[in-house]
Design a protein around this motif. Structure first.
Motif, PDB file in Angstrom:
ATOM      1  N   HIS A 113       0.836  -1.195   0.000  1.00  0.00           N
ATOM      2  CA  HIS A 113       0.000   0.000   0.000  1.00  0.00           C
ATOM      3  C   HIS A 113       0.876   1.252   0.000  1.00  0.00           C
ATOM      4  O   HIS A 113       2.084   1.193   0.244  1.00  0.00           O
ATOM      5  CB  HIS A 113      -0.915   0.016   1.234  1.00  0.00           C
ATOM      6  N   ARG A 114       0.257   2.342  -0.253  1.00  0.00           N
ATOM      7  CA  ARG A 114       0.887   3.663  -0.162  1.00  0.00           C
ATOM      8  C   ARG A 114      -0.197   4.678   0.158  1.00  0.00           C
ATOM      9  O   ARG A 114      -1.398   4.369   0.114  1.00  0.00           O
ATOM     10  CB  ARG A 114       1.587   4.038  -1.474  1.00  0.00           C
ATOM     11  N   CYS A 115       0.230   5.900   0.461  1.00  0.00           N
ATOM     12  CA  CYS A 115      -0.737   6.963   0.722  1.00  0.00           C
ATOM     13  C   CYS A 115      -1.534   7.268  -0.548  1.00  0.00           C
ATOM     14  O   CYS A 115      -0.989   7.228  -1.662  1.00  0.00           O
ATOM     15  CB  CYS A 115      -0.018   8.229   1.181  1.00  0.00           C
ATOM     16  N   ALA A 116      -2.805   7.568  -0.367  1.00  0.00           N
ATOM     17  CA  ALA A 116      -3.619   7.997  -1.508  1.00  0.00           C
ATOM     18  C   ALA A 116      -3.159   9.391  -1.937  1.00  0.00           C
ATOM     19  O   ALA A 116      -2.824  10.244  -1.104  1.00  0.00           O
ATOM     20  CB  ALA A 116      -5.088   8.010  -1.120  1.00  0.00           C
ATOM     21  N   LEU A 117      -3.131   9.625  -3.230  1.00  0.00           N
ATOM     22  CA  LEU A 117      -2.731  10.935  -3.738  1.00  0.00           C
ATOM     23  C   LEU A 117      -3.750  11.993  -3.326  1.00  0.00           C
ATOM     24  O   LEU A 117      -4.966  11.773  -3.449  1.00  0.00           O
ATOM     25  CB  LEU A 117      -2.618  10.905  -5.262  1.00  0.00           C
ATOM     26  N   PRO A 118      -3.297  13.127  -2.843  1.00  0.00           N
ATOM     27  CA  PRO A 118      -4.246  14.170  -2.423  1.00  0.00           C
ATOM     28  C   PRO A 118      -5.035  14.700  -3.611  1.00  0.00           C
ATOM     29  O   PRO A 118      -4.508  14.875  -4.717  1.00  0.00           O
ATOM     30  CB  PRO A 118      -3.326  15.249  -1.826  1.00  0.00           C
ATOM     31  N   LEU A 119      -6.329  14.926  -3.357  1.00  0.00           N
ATOM     32  CA  LEU A 119      -7.235  15.538  -4.342  1.00  0.00           C
ATOM     33  C   LEU A 119      -7.485  14.656  -5.570  1.00  0.00           C
ATOM     34  O   LEU A 119      -8.046  15.124  -6.553  1.00  0.00           O
ATOM     35  CB  LEU A 119      -6.694  16.910  -4.805  1.00  0.00           C
ATOM     36  N   ILE A 120      -7.096  13.370  -5.515  1.00  0.00           N
ATOM     37  CA  ILE A 120      -7.359  12.441  -6.614  1.00  0.00           C
ATOM     38  C   ILE A 120      -8.422  11.448  -6.144  1.00  0.00           C
ATOM     39  O   ILE A 120      -8.191  10.658  -5.226  1.00  0.00           O
ATOM     40  CB  ILE A 120      -6.088  11.692  -7.049  1.00  0.00           C
ATOM     41  N   GLN A 121      -9.604  11.497  -6.759  1.00  0.00           N
ATOM     42  CA  GLN A 121     -10.726  10.685  -6.289  1.00  0.00           C
ATOM     43  C   GLN A 121     -10.604   9.220  -6.678  1.00  0.00           C
ATOM     44  O   GLN A 121     -11.013   8.326  -5.941  1.00  0.00           O
ATOM     45  CB  GLN A 121     -12.050  11.254  -6.845  1.00  0.00           C
ATOM     46  N   ASN A 122     -10.061   8.949  -7.862  1.00  0.00           N
ATOM     47  CA  ASN A 122     -10.036   7.572  -8.380  1.00  0.00           C
ATOM     48  C   ASN A 122      -8.636   6.984  -8.351  1.00  0.00           C
ATOM     49  O   ASN A 122      -8.250   6.209  -9.217  1.00  0.00           O
ATOM     50  CB  ASN A 122     -10.588   7.527  -9.800  1.00  0.00           C
ATOM     51  N   ASP A 123      -7.858   7.349  -7.338  1.00  0.00           N
ATOM     52  CA  ASP A 123      -6.489   6.840  -7.231  1.00  0.00           C
ATOM     53  C   ASP A 123      -6.497   5.334  -6.961  1.00  0.00           C
ATOM     54  O   ASP A 123      -7.362   4.820  -6.246  1.00  0.00           O
ATOM     55  CB  ASP A 123      -5.761   7.575  -6.107  1.00  0.00           C
ATOM     56  N   THR A 124      -5.547   4.640  -7.535  1.00  0.00           N
ATOM     57  CA  THR A 124      -5.373   3.203  -7.310  1.00  0.00           C
ATOM     58  C   THR A 124      -3.895   2.909  -7.106  1.00  0.00           C
ATOM     59  O   THR A 124      -3.025   3.689  -7.515  1.00  0.00           O
ATOM     60  CB  THR A 124      -5.871   2.373  -8.504  1.00  0.00           C
ATOM     61  N   TYR A 125      -3.617   1.779  -6.494  1.00  0.00           N
ATOM     62  CA  TYR A 125      -2.221   1.394  -6.290  1.00  0.00           C
ATOM     63  C   TYR A 125      -1.561   1.089  -7.630  1.00  0.00           C
ATOM     64  O   TYR A 125      -0.405   1.436  -7.854  1.00  0.00           O
ATOM     65  CB  TYR A 125      -2.150   0.183  -5.371  1.00  0.00           C
ATOM     66  N   ALA A 126      -2.289   0.430  -8.501  1.00  0.00           N
ATOM     67  CA  ALA A 126      -1.753   0.112  -9.832  1.00  0.00           C
ATOM     68  C   ALA A 126      -1.608   1.387 -10.663  1.00  0.00           C
ATOM     69  O   ALA A 126      -2.437   2.300 -10.568  1.00  0.00           O
ATOM     70  CB  ALA A 126      -2.677  -0.874 -10.542  1.00  0.00           C
ATOM     71  N   ILE A 127      -0.572   1.451 -11.453  1.00  0.00           N
ATOM     72  CA  ILE A 127      -0.327   2.598 -12.318  1.00  0.00           C
ATOM     73  C   ILE A 127      -1.351   2.612 -13.453  1.00  0.00           C
ATOM     74  O   ILE A 127      -1.487   1.641 -14.197  1.00  0.00           O
ATOM     75  CB  ILE A 127       1.096   2.552 -12.905  1.00  0.00           C
ATOM     76  N   GLN A 128      -2.068   3.738 -13.593  1.00  0.00           N
ATOM     77  CA  GLN A 128      -3.105   3.843 -14.622  1.00  0.00           C
ATOM     78  C   GLN A 128      -2.572   4.437 -15.926  1.00  0.00           C
ATOM     79  O   GLN A 128      -3.061   4.117 -17.008  1.00  0.00           O
ATOM     80  CB  GLN A 128      -4.254   4.709 -14.102  1.00  0.00           C
ATOM     81  N   SER A 129      -1.608   5.309 -15.810  1.00  0.00           N
ATOM     82  CA  SER A 129      -1.064   5.980 -17.000  1.00  0.00           C
ATOM     83  C   SER A 129       0.253   6.647 -16.616  1.00  0.00           C
ATOM     84  O   SER A 129       0.638   6.676 -15.439  1.00  0.00           O
ATOM     85  CB  SER A 129      -2.052   7.028 -17.512  1.00  0.00           C
ATOM     86  N   GLU A 130       0.924   7.221 -17.610  1.00  0.00           N
ATOM     87  CA  GLU A 130       2.164   7.923 -17.333  1.00  0.00           C
ATOM     88  C   GLU A 130       1.911   9.174 -16.493  1.00  0.00           C
ATOM     89  O   GLU A 130       2.730   9.562 -15.655  1.00  0.00           O
ATOM     90  CB  GLU A 130       2.868   8.290 -18.641  1.00  0.00           C
ATOM     91  N   THR A 131       0.760   9.813 -16.720  1.00  0.00           N
ATOM     92  CA  THR A 131       0.406  10.982 -15.898  1.00  0.00           C
ATOM     93  C   THR A 131       0.224  10.569 -14.439  1.00  0.00           C
ATOM     94  O   THR A 131       0.687  11.248 -13.513  1.00  0.00           O
ATOM     95  CB  THR A 131      -0.895  11.613 -16.410  1.00  0.00           C
ATOM     96  N   HIS A 132      -0.423   9.439 -14.248  1.00  0.00           N
ATOM     97  CA  HIS A 132      -0.604   8.899 -12.895  1.00  0.00           C
ATOM     98  C   HIS A 132       0.745   8.596 -12.250  1.00  0.00           C
ATOM     99  O   HIS A 132       0.990   8.925 -11.080  1.00  0.00           O
ATOM    100  CB  HIS A 132      -1.468   7.639 -12.967  1.00  0.00           C
ATOM    101  N   ARG A 133       1.651   8.013 -13.021  1.00  0.00           N
ATOM    102  CA  ARG A 133       2.978   7.694 -12.498  1.00  0.00           C
ATOM    103  C   ARG A 133       3.727   8.970 -12.084  1.00  0.00           C
ATOM    104  O   ARG A 133       4.385   8.997 -11.038  1.00  0.00           O
ATOM    105  CB  ARG A 133       3.793   6.931 -13.545  1.00  0.00           C
TER     106      ARG A 133
END
Length: 555
Positions: free
Chosen positions: A48-68
Motif C-alpha cells: 500500500h501507499r498513501c492515496a494521492l491528495p485531491l485524486i478521487q479515483n487513485d489506485t495502487y496500480a499505475i493507470q497511466s504515465e500521468t498517474h505515475r
C-alpha cells in the motif's frame, strides 16, 4: 477386566472406533486446522501507499504515465535496500507552494490518513477494510496473539467442563460456539468486535478439537494410540491445504471466512451420532451406560464380550499427585523445565512459520500451500521412526533440522538476494517440516516422561506453555514486516531457528522412553533413565502408550 483389557477384546481400533475417530477427530481437525492460521488471510496487509491528495479515483496500480508522474511527485521513495517495497507506505509530500509543484520545489513529509492497496495478492482483507497500517500495524499482531489467548482459555475452561459434564455435551457446546463465532466473524463491524469474536473462535476451536480427540482416543486400545495420535495431525494439515485452495480461489476475507464456516453446521449432528465416552461414564459411576456403549461397539466390530465386563474395583481411584511435585527434586525440575521450553518453542516455531508465509517472497499462495503439504511427510516419518529411533532422537533431530534450516536463511537472504529466493523459501519449509514433526513427537515423549500420578497435570501445564509460544508467534513473525528490508525478512527465521536449535540440544538431557516401563510414582520419575530403574522395569516391563488427554495436541 480393566478398561484397556476390554478394548483389546473389543478390537483396539475396530470399525466402531474408526467411525467415531473419523467423525470426532478427523473431520473437526480439518476445520480446526483452517481456523488456527486463517488470520494469514483475514489480517493480511497488502502492499500500500498513501492515496494521492485531491485524486478521487487513485489506485495502487499505475493507470497511466500521468498517474505515475503524480505518484513520483507526492509519494517518497523507500529505502533502496528494501527491494520488496516500491513506495513509502505511510507518508506523502506536502508542497509549500501549491501553484508550482515539481520535484525541486520546497516540500516536507506528512503522515497520511488514506491509503490505496495493491490487489495482486488480496482483493480484500479485514486489515485493509479498516486500514490497519502504519501506526496501527501492531494491531494485526495483537489480534493474532489474542486469538491464541482464546485457545488457552478454551483449553483450560472447556477441559474442566469436559470432566464435569461429559465429553459429548462439551463437544456439542463447543461446536455451536465455533459455528456461531466463525460465521458471525464475517460481519464484524469494528476491530474490537473482530478481536473479541476471534478470541471466542480460538476458545471454541480448542474445545472442538481437544474434546473430539479425547472421545476418539478414549475408545482406542493402548497398542493403537500412538498411531491414532499422529494421524489426527494429518487432518490438521489437510485443513491448511484446503485453506490455501479456497483463499486462492476467492481472495476476499469475507467469502473465505463464510465459505469455510458454513460447513461446520454439519457438526451439530454429533449430538445424535456420537456416544458419551465410556471412560468418562465409568469415572462418574455410570457403569450401566458405559457397558451399553461397549456392547454396541462389540456388535459393530462383530466380537463377543464376556457377560461380566468390569472388576469390582473398577471404580477405585488411582493414586494422584499435584503439579508442584514435579519441582520437588532437582532431576524432575530440570526435566520439567526442558519439556516446558520445548513445548513453547515448538508451538512458537510451528505457528510462526505458518504466519510468516507472506514475508518469504515469491508467490504467497504457493508458499502457504507448500507449508501445509510439508507436514504430510513430517507425520509419515514420525509414524515410521518413533518406534525405531526412539522419542529423543526423533524430537532432537526434528528440532535441529528445522532450526538449522531456518538459521541458514540468513546467508541466502543476505548474500543471495532475489536470485536465491527459492532457496530461502525451501529452507523455511524445511524448518516447517521439522517443527511439525517435533510437534507430533513432543506430546508422546513428554507424556511418557511424566509419572502417571502427575501425567495429566504435567501435560496440562505443558499445553499452557505451548499456548504462550502461540501468543508470541505473531509478534516474531510480524517483526520482519515492521523492520523491513532484507534484515527484516531474516529476523523471524533466525529467531525461530535459534530457539529450535537450543530446545533441541536441551532435549538431549532427557532420558529415552522407548521400550521403557512408564514411571508410575514420583520416585519412579526421579529414577527414570538410570540403570537401577531399567533393572527394575525388566522384571515387570509393560510397553503401553499413554492415553493422550486434552493437553496433548497442537491445540
Amino acid at each position: 477386566m480393566n478398561f484397556d483389557d476390554i478394548l483389546i477384546k473389543l478390537g483396539e481400533f475396530g470399525k466402531y472406533q474408526k467411525l467415531l475417530y473419523f467423525l470426532a477427530v478427523c473431520l473437526p481437525g480439518i476445520s480446526c486446522g483452517v481456523y488456527m492460521v486463517i488470520s494469514v488471510f483475514l489480517l493480511g496487509v497488502p502492499d500500500h501507499r498513501c492515496a494521492l491528495p485531491l485524486i478521487q479515483n487513485d489506485t495502487y496500480a499505475i493507470q497511466s504515465e500521468t498517474h505515475r508522474s503524480l505518484i513520483d511527485l507526492y509519494i517518497p521513495n523507500t529505502d533502496p535496500d528494501d527491494d520488496k517495497l516500491e513506495y513509502d507506505r505511510c507518508s506523502y509530500y506536502v508542497y509549500e507552494n501549491t501553484s508550482f509543484i515539481s520535484p525541486n520545489a520546497s516540500r516536507h513529509k506528512e503522515k497520511c490518513s488514506q491509503w490505496v492497496y495493491s490487489e495482486d495478492v488480496f482483493k480484500s482483507t479485514f486489515a485493509k477494510e479498516i486500514n490497519l497500517v502504519c501506526d496501527d500495524r501492531y494491531k494485526t499482531s495483537l489480534a493474532k496473539s489474542l486469538f491464541f489467548l482464546g485457545v488457552l482459555l478454551g483449553a483450560l475452561g472447556l477441559g474442566i467442563l469436559s470432566d464435569a459434564i461429559g465429553r459429548k455435551k462439551t463437544l456439542c457446546l463447543s461446536v455451536i460456539a465455533m459455528m456461531a463465532s466463525t460465521i458471525g466473524l464475517a460481519w464484524a463491524p469494528s476491530y474490537p468486535v473482530f478481536v473479541l469474536i476471534r478470541i471466542c473462535v480460538g476458545a471454541a476451536t480448542s474445545g472442538v478439537f481437544m474434546t473430539g480427540f479425547v472421545i476418539g482416543m478414549e475408545l482406542v486400545g493402548p497398542g493403537k494410540r500412538l498411531f491414532a495420535g499422529v494421524v489426527n495431525e494429518i487432518f490438521f494439515a489437510v485443513g491448511l491445504v484446503l485453506l490455501a485452495g479456497v483463499a486462492f480461489a476467492l481472495r476476499d476475507w469475507f467469502w473465505i471466512e463464510l465459505s469455510l464456516s458454513i460447513p461446520t453446521v454439519v457438526f451439530i449432528s454429533f449430538w445424535c451420532i456420537l456416544p458419551e465416552s465410556p471412560r468418562w461414564l465409568l469415572s462418574k459411576g455410570r457403569i450401566d451406560e458405559a457397558e451399553e456403549i461397549l456392547r454396541k461397539a462389540a456388535k459393530v466390530n462383530n466380537v463377543t464380550l464376556p457377560d461380566k465386563l468390569f472388576d469390582d474395583d473398577v471404580m477405585k481411584k488411582p493414586e494422584t499427585a499435584a503439579l508442584w511435585n514435579l519441582f520437588t527434586s532437582r532431576v524432575l525440575l530440570f526435566r520439567t523445565l526442558i519439556i516446558f521450553f520445548n513445548w513453547m518453542v515448538v508451538s512458537m516455531t510451528y505457528y510462526g512459520l505458518s504466519l510468516n508465509t507472506g514475508n518469504l517472497g515469491g508467490d504467497f499462495y504457493v508458499n502457504f500451500l507448500i507449508s501445509g503439504v510439508v507436514e504430510f511427510p513430517a507425520y509419515a516419518l514420525c509414524l515410521i521412526l518413533l518406534d525405531r529411533w526412539g522419542r529423543k532422537k526423533c524430537h532432537c533431530t526434528s528440532m535441529l533440522l528445522g532450526g538449522i534450516a531456518c538459521l541458514c536463511t540468513i546467508f541466502t537472504i543476505s548474500f543471495g538476494g532475489k536470485e536465491f529466493q527459492w532457496l530461502t523459501t525451501t529452507l523455511a519449509m524445511i524448518g516447517k517440516l521439522g517443527s511439525a514433526a517435533a510437534f507430533a513427537v513432543i506430546y508422546v515423549f513428554s507424556a511418557e516422561l511424566y509419572p502417571t500420578v502427575v501425567r495429566n497435570a504435567g501435560m496440562g501445564a505443558s499445553s499452557c506453555c505451548a499456548r504462550i509460544g502461540g501468543i508470541l508467534a505473531p509478534y516474531v513473525a510480524d517483526s520482519g514486516v515492521l523492520i523491513g528490508g532484507q534484515f527484516g525478512q531474516a529476523v523471524p527465521l533466525v529467531i525461530f531457528g535459534g530457539a529450535s536449535v537450543l530446545a533441541g540440544l536441551l532435549s538431549l538431557k532427557l532420558p529415552e522412553t522407548l521400550d521403557e516401563s512408564l514411571p508410575e510414582s514420583i520416585d519412579d520419575g526421579i529414577a527414570f533413565g538410570t540403570p537401577e530403574y531399567r533393572k527394575k522395569s525388566l522384571l515387570s516391563l509393560t510397553v503401553e502408550a499413554p492415553c493422550p488427554d486434552i493437553g496433548m495436541t497442537k491445540l
